[in-house]
Design a protein around this motif. Structure first.
Motif, PDB file in Angstrom:
ATOM      1  N   ILE A  90       3.114  -1.846   4.148  1.00  0.00           N
ATOM      2  CA  ILE A  90       2.822  -0.409   4.061  1.00  0.00           C
ATOM      3  C   ILE A  90       4.174   0.278   4.151  1.00  0.00           C
ATOM      4  N   LYS A 109      -4.209   3.387   4.873  1.00  0.00           N
ATOM      5  CA  LYS A 109      -3.361   2.188   4.727  1.00  0.00           C
ATOM      6  C   LYS A 109      -3.389   1.338   6.006  1.00  0.00           C
ATOM      7  N   ASP A 152       3.731  -3.005   8.745  1.00  0.00           N
ATOM      8  CA  ASP A 152       3.203  -1.638   8.747  1.00  0.00           C
ATOM      9  C   ASP A 152       4.339  -0.652   8.977  1.00  0.00           C
ATOM     10  N   PHE A 210       0.854  -1.199   0.000  1.00  0.00           N
ATOM     11  CA  PHE A 210       0.000   0.000   0.000  1.00  0.00           C
ATOM     12  C   PHE A 210       0.878   1.232   0.000  1.00  0.00           C
TER      13      PHE A 210
END
Length: 1152
Positions: free
Chosen positions: A1104, A950, A1074, A942
């Motif tokens: 992400i 996201k 993330d 993302f």
């Protein structure tokens, strides 16, 4: 006897008048002082600089305004009078004792220190009780602060067990405390009874053997010293109130004496004759006082020319809003200066400066009054015509005139009765009515729907003409036409120019325009396809990130709860019924001691009378005296055993087991809640930890010792009445008429000790609303320069509670006087009627004393029982809060066995048209139709700016939240139907700021899989895969090294690799990364990236990242804007599209 009865009546009347004067005058004096303190405190708080409010929570200030000032009131009102009264009784009692018989007084005084030792040790134990809970409290705080990590790795049951283990020491200490408290209470009564026996034995020898004292003198000394000692004991609650008052006053007076760094009510400073409106920042460096380690502005140089519209653009956190706040002088720069027409604004008068500025914010604050009054806040003394003109300029006039009450319409608390667009236009009218030289627009249209935005934007375009205007906007279409656009990045103005110039430069502005224009295009297409009516469409103009969802929560008070029924509390205590039975038996036995004491006492009087002392046989006389002394000692031993062992131990054991059970159930219930429950500010880790610490222990007040008190009092009264009726039923009936009054006086005095200030809370509600509104909206009030108005409104509202306090002073005084005099009146009637019975019916005089003393002790027992009512009420409220917690059914239950589970879990993920808003910020749409899929073993990346959704999409996959619309499919199963624990067990997560627990490295890695017992070999294997093993082996304690609180002993890169090992050890089918490397330096990033690349092999992975270089090898790259995927495909495919992703890569942009 009649004369003595009259003396009693006279003394009673005198006591009533003195009691009334004592209480009413002290309360009146306190009411005056408290009113002055409240005014001074609020006035000073309203003068404080905004930086002070950043470091002090509004909730804390509201608590100080009410609770802390009430504590001062408790300390300086009735308690002072009561303390002086009791201390004087103590002094006079001892003086009388020494004057009448110094020998006996010295003998009694010699035992007194032993009572003091017992009382001191009991106080010490109480203070140590909560310290024993500290370790369990630390576990609760750590876990609740890291609840997302606990949920992600399914550690709920493990944490409940860890918490329960730590509760054992608190439970042991509580039981020990109960036993020791019982022992010392028994010990104190032992000393008192021993004192009685010693005084009686030695006193009788002074009367009989040496004949130094008469029996009357003996009684005077004995009672004088006894009452003096009791009065000193009764003064201790006053000392507690003084200590609490002094503690509260320290904080209040510190604030009152503090000089604000930026005094908004100061008259100092220049006022320029003519204002042009040129603003300039000269090398400005700034950090917020609440976060000194984070630099917001760094060497900012910037010019804003008068009459022009300057737009500030840049990613979140770049310093745009901060620059605006420096212009308003909410803060002063740490270095450099801000100038207006060449003058440093620090030298200008602050109220005058702010009067030049009109500001419209993203979420405008309206006050709970009419529309006209809200506009009038812009400028004092403004006419109705000016208000109408301002409303017309702000495009607000038409909608206002359509309302039934037009300009007199109330907007509600915080403007709650108005829509976003209406609030915004009223705020613009308020800014315009000032006729400002400088207009500041801080994302003034970002929270509006398209239709409202167009209307508000039109109003803003009209009013900008001829004024120095600074506009901050994320909607770039609104600032395209600005005279100058300034691009902010990392606290500096990195570019400046017009729209077209900045697009050619391909910097910050270019990145933002690219992403947004693509997002707008995709969204417009989507809206055209789905044709959602405007009325139903949520505000889409600014997506809100997860972090934004946690800020800006209303700081309202916690809701009121109905007290819990005692039966339900006892149900949780049911397993301890044998202890409670034993405790009740001990309490019942203890309850019988006081009436027995009254029997002994009357026996002393019978022995004391001259006929007895002139017994012809001295041996008989001595045997009688020794027998009574021995009986005192026997009564003590009997009381001591039952009080310390049966009552003390049994009730502390049952109470502590209940507390531990409730804490454990409460903690388990907390960890079972859905994540959105923790987003509510009322369920912050601090609030929940406090609830576990105090509420659970307060519930004991409704069981355990409370039952003991009731049983004790009932037995006391029962035995006393039986004894009384046995010796003289007639006299008993007369005295029983006074029993309700005696009980009432005991209960009333107990209420006096808990302090009357609590009743004043209701009277202060109106003032509290004004102070709450002022403190919650302090920035708006400071911007409008309305501090004085709020101070005046607050002070006006204080008059009513002050007058009420003066009235109450008289009522309290009368009640206290009555409570004091009723004992004298009861004695008067009892002795008069008793004398009559002795004279007329030949009743033995000792029987009169037996009946009177038995009933009086039972009356005080009733009073003592009612003194526990505050604890009882508190316990029921605490229990109600706990039961509310236990009864709340979470929307996403981690403990539930329901839901789909399947063996062949592949990791096929699909988001289908997902829409989502955070429950704590329902007005901001975060995801707006997210559709993207990833096949097993593939990597999906993302990309997008902050707040585009996201991290939110990852949280939907973890089932921290469920989408409002649309579906998330895992292997074809809808996420809302999948078992929560099963789903999370298949997912491993590594986040930007990994949270580690305060235990060893091995324990932290093992935390990755809480379903099975992991060997050391498993831990080492995972560490090797995460490039961690070599570093751990270089540490002295290797895998047993403690990482410290939140992993504070390790560097970021080391923490990140432990988090990767933790994710790998659970062998997840889906790996979520993330921003796993964004906070690292280049060297650490390289190592961690290698570890991540290894970990991704053979797993479905969602990444992400803000750095585009880290995701170029992904199978699918999804570019997000405003909660929607605007482009997706491989790196090469997206480059060939030459869309948003291409522009970002070619400019080398880093998305913030």
């Amino acid at each position: 006897m009649t004369n003595f009865a009259y003396y009693y009546v006279g003394i009673g009347a005198g006591v009533f008048i003195l009691g009334y004067l004592q209480i009413s005058l002290w309360i009146t004096a306190a009411a005056r002082q408290i009113q002055i303190i409240r005014k001074m405190y609020f006035r000073k708080v309203m003068r404080m600089e905004i930086g002070w409010f950043d470091c002090t929570s509004v909730g804390e200030l509201n608590t100080r305004m009410s609770d802390d000032i009430n504590k001062i009131n408790d300390a300086i009102a009735d308690q002072v009078g009561i303390f002086i009264q009791r201390f004087t009784t103590f002094v006079c009692g001892f003086l009388m004792g020494f004057a009448k018989g110094w020998k006996l007084t010295l003998v009694i005084v010699s035992v007194s220190p032993l009572i003091g030792v017992g009382a001191g040790l009991m106080a010490l134990l109480t203070g140590m009780e909560l310290q024993a809970y500290a370790k369990a409290g630390a576990v609760a705080d750590e876990v609740l602060s890291s609840v997302r990590t606990v949920a992600a790795f399914g550690g709920e049951k493990k944490e409940v067990e860890r918490y329960d283990c730590n509760l054992i020491s608190a439970q042991r200490w509580g039981i020990r405390k109960g036993l020791i408290m019982g022992f010392f209470t028994g010990y104190m009564w032992f000393i008192i009874f021993l004192c009685y026996a010693l005084a009686f034995w030695y006193g009788s020898s002074l009367v009989v053997d040496t004949q130094e004292y008469s029996p009357g003198t003996l009684l005077q000394v004995f009672f004088g010293v006894l009452i003096a000692a009791l009065s000193l004991g009764q003064a201790s609650p006053c000392l507690e109130a003084f200590a609490a008052g002094r503690g509260a006053a320290t904080i209040i007076f510190e604030t009152i004496e503090r000089e604000p760094e930026i005094d908004c009510l100061s008259e100092a400073g220049y006022k320029l004759d003519k204002v042009k409106g040129d603003l300039e920042f000269h090398n400005v460096t700034f950090h917020y006082p609440s976060r000194p380690e984070v630099k917001i502005l760094e060497q900012l140089n910037l010019q804003v020319t008068s009459g022009e519209t300057t737009a500030f653009v840049g990613p979140s956190g770049a310093g745009k809003s901060t620059a605006i706040q420096l212009i308003q002088r909410f803060y002063d720069p740490k270095e450099g200066m801000v100038t207006l027409d060449g003058h440093d604004i620090r030298g200008l008068n602050i109220q005058w400066l702010r009067s030049l500025i009109g500001i419209v914010e993203q979420e405008p604050v309206l006050f709970a009054t009419s529309i006209a009054e809200n506009i009038r806040y812009g400028r004092p003394g403004v006419s109705n015509d000016d208000i109408i003109t301002a409303a017309k300029e702000a495009n607000a006039y038409n909608f206002i005139m359509d309302l039934p009450q037009k300009f007199d319409t109330l907007v509600g608390e915080g403007g709650g009765q108005m829509s976003g667009g209406q609030k915004q236009r009223i705020a613009i009218a308020r800014a315009l009515v000032r006729n400002p030289r400088i207009l500041l627009l801080d994302m003034a249209t970002s929270a509006l729907d398209n239709e409202s935005e167009a209307v508000v934007q039109e109003a803003l375009d009209k009013v900008r003409m001829g004024r120095t205007t600074i506009s901050i906007a994320h909607r770039l279409s609104t600032i395209k036409n600005a005279d100058v656009i300034v691009g902010f990045e990392h606290g500096r103005a990195v570019e400046r120019g017009k729209h077209d110039e900045l697009l050619d430069r391909k910097g910050v502005y270019f990145t933002l325009v690219t992403l947004q224009s693509q997002g707008d295009k995709a969204l417009n297409q989507k809206e055209a396809e789905s044709s959602v009516p405007d009325a139903e469409r949520k505000s889409l103009n600014r997506a809100g990130s997860y972090r934004a969802s946690l800020s800006g929560l209303p700081d309202d008070d916690s809701e009121e709860v109905e007290p819990a029924p005692v039966t339900r509390i006892l149900k949780y205590n049911a397993p301890e019924w044998p202890y409670m039975l034993f405790g009740s038996f001990g309490a019942a036995v203890n309850g019988g001691v006081n009436p027995v004491y009254s029997l002994l006492f009357s026996q002393i009087l019978a022995v004391r009378f001259p006929p007895t002392f002139s017994m012809p046989d001295p041996v008989e006389q001595r045997r009688e005296i020794n027998g009574i002394c021995l009986f005192f000692v026997i009564v003590f031993i009997y009381s001591y055993i039952f009080r310390s062992f049966f009552q003390g131990y049994a009730f502390s054991k049952s109470g502590e087991l209940l507390t531990r059970r409730l804490r454990c159930l409460g903690f388990q219930a907390m960890l079972g809640k859905e994540i959105s429950w923790f987003d509510d500010h009322r369920n912050s880790p601090g609030a929940l930890t406090t609830r576990l610490a105090t509420d659970a222990s307060q519930v004991q007040g409704a069981t355990g010792s409370q039952i003991g008190m009731i049983v004790n009092s009932l037995t006391n009264i029962g035995v006393a009445i039986i004894i009384s009726f046995y010796f003289s039923w007639k006299l008993t009936l007369v005295i029983l008429c006074f029993l309700p009054f005696l009980a009432l006086s005991g209960g009333f005095q107990a209420k006096m000790l808990t302090g009357f200030a609590k009743q004043d809370k209701e009277a202060l509600e109106a003032a509290g609303q004004i102070s709450g509104e002022a403190l919650n909206n302090i920035r708006t009030i400071a911007g409008l320069g309305k501090e004085r108005n709020f101070v005046e409104m607050f002070e006006a509202q204080l008059e009513a509670p002050y007058q009420a306090a003066l009235k109450k002073a008289n009522v309290y005084g009368a009640c206290y006087g009555f409570a004091q005099c009723v004992v004298f009146m009861a004695n008067s009637a009892s002795y008069r009627f008793g004398g009559y019975l002795v004279y007329r019916e030949g009743l033995h005089f000792s029987f009169v004393f037996r009946v009177i003393s038995a009933i009086v002790t039972s009356g005080t027992a009733l009073g003592r029982a009612s003194s526990y009512t505050p604890d009882y009420a508190k316990a029921k409220i605490s229990a109600a809060r706990f039961f509310q917690l236990l009864d709340h059914i979470p929307k996403i239950s981690v403990y539930s066995d329901e839901g789909d589970k399947w063996d062949n879990f592949k990791g096929d993920i699909e988001f289908i048209d997902c829409k989502f808003t955070y429950p704590s910020r329902p007005d901001i749409q975060v995801l707006n139709g997210l559709s993207v899929s990833v096949r097993p073993g593939q990597t999906l990346a993302f990309v997008g700016s902050s707040g585009c959704g996201k991290s939110t999409s990852v949280q939907l996959l973890e089932r921290f939240y469920d989408p409002n619309n649309g579906r998330v499919l895992i292997d074809g199963h809808e996420s809302t139907r999948v078992n929560v624990a099963f789903l999370r067990s298949k997912i491993g997560i590594v986040s930007q700021e990994p949270i580690l627990f305060d235990c060893s490295i091995a324990e932290n890695i093992r935390y990755g899989d809480n379903q099975r017992d992991l060997s050391m070999n498993d831990v080492i294997a995972a560490a090797k895969k995460a490039q961690l093993h070599e570093f751990v082996m270089s540490l002295p304690e290797k895998y047993d090294t403690n990482v410290g609180s939140q992993g504070s002993q390790l560097s970021r890169g080391q923490k990140q690799r432990i988090a990767i090992a933790r994710a790998i050890i659970r062998d997840p089918k889906i790996l979520l990364l993330d921003e796993a490397t964004s906070a690292l330096d280049t060297e650490s990033e390289k190592t961690v990236q290698e570890a991540l690349d290894k970990a991704r092999e053979g797993r479905t992975c969602i990444v992400i990242a803000h750095r585009l270089s880290t995701i170029q090898n992904s199978d699918i790259i999804a570019v997000m804007s405003r909660g929607y995927v605007i482009e997706k495909g491989t790196h090469d495919y997206l480059m060939s599209l030459k869309g948003a992703y291409y522009k970002l890569v070619t400019t080398g942009a880093k998305l913030c």
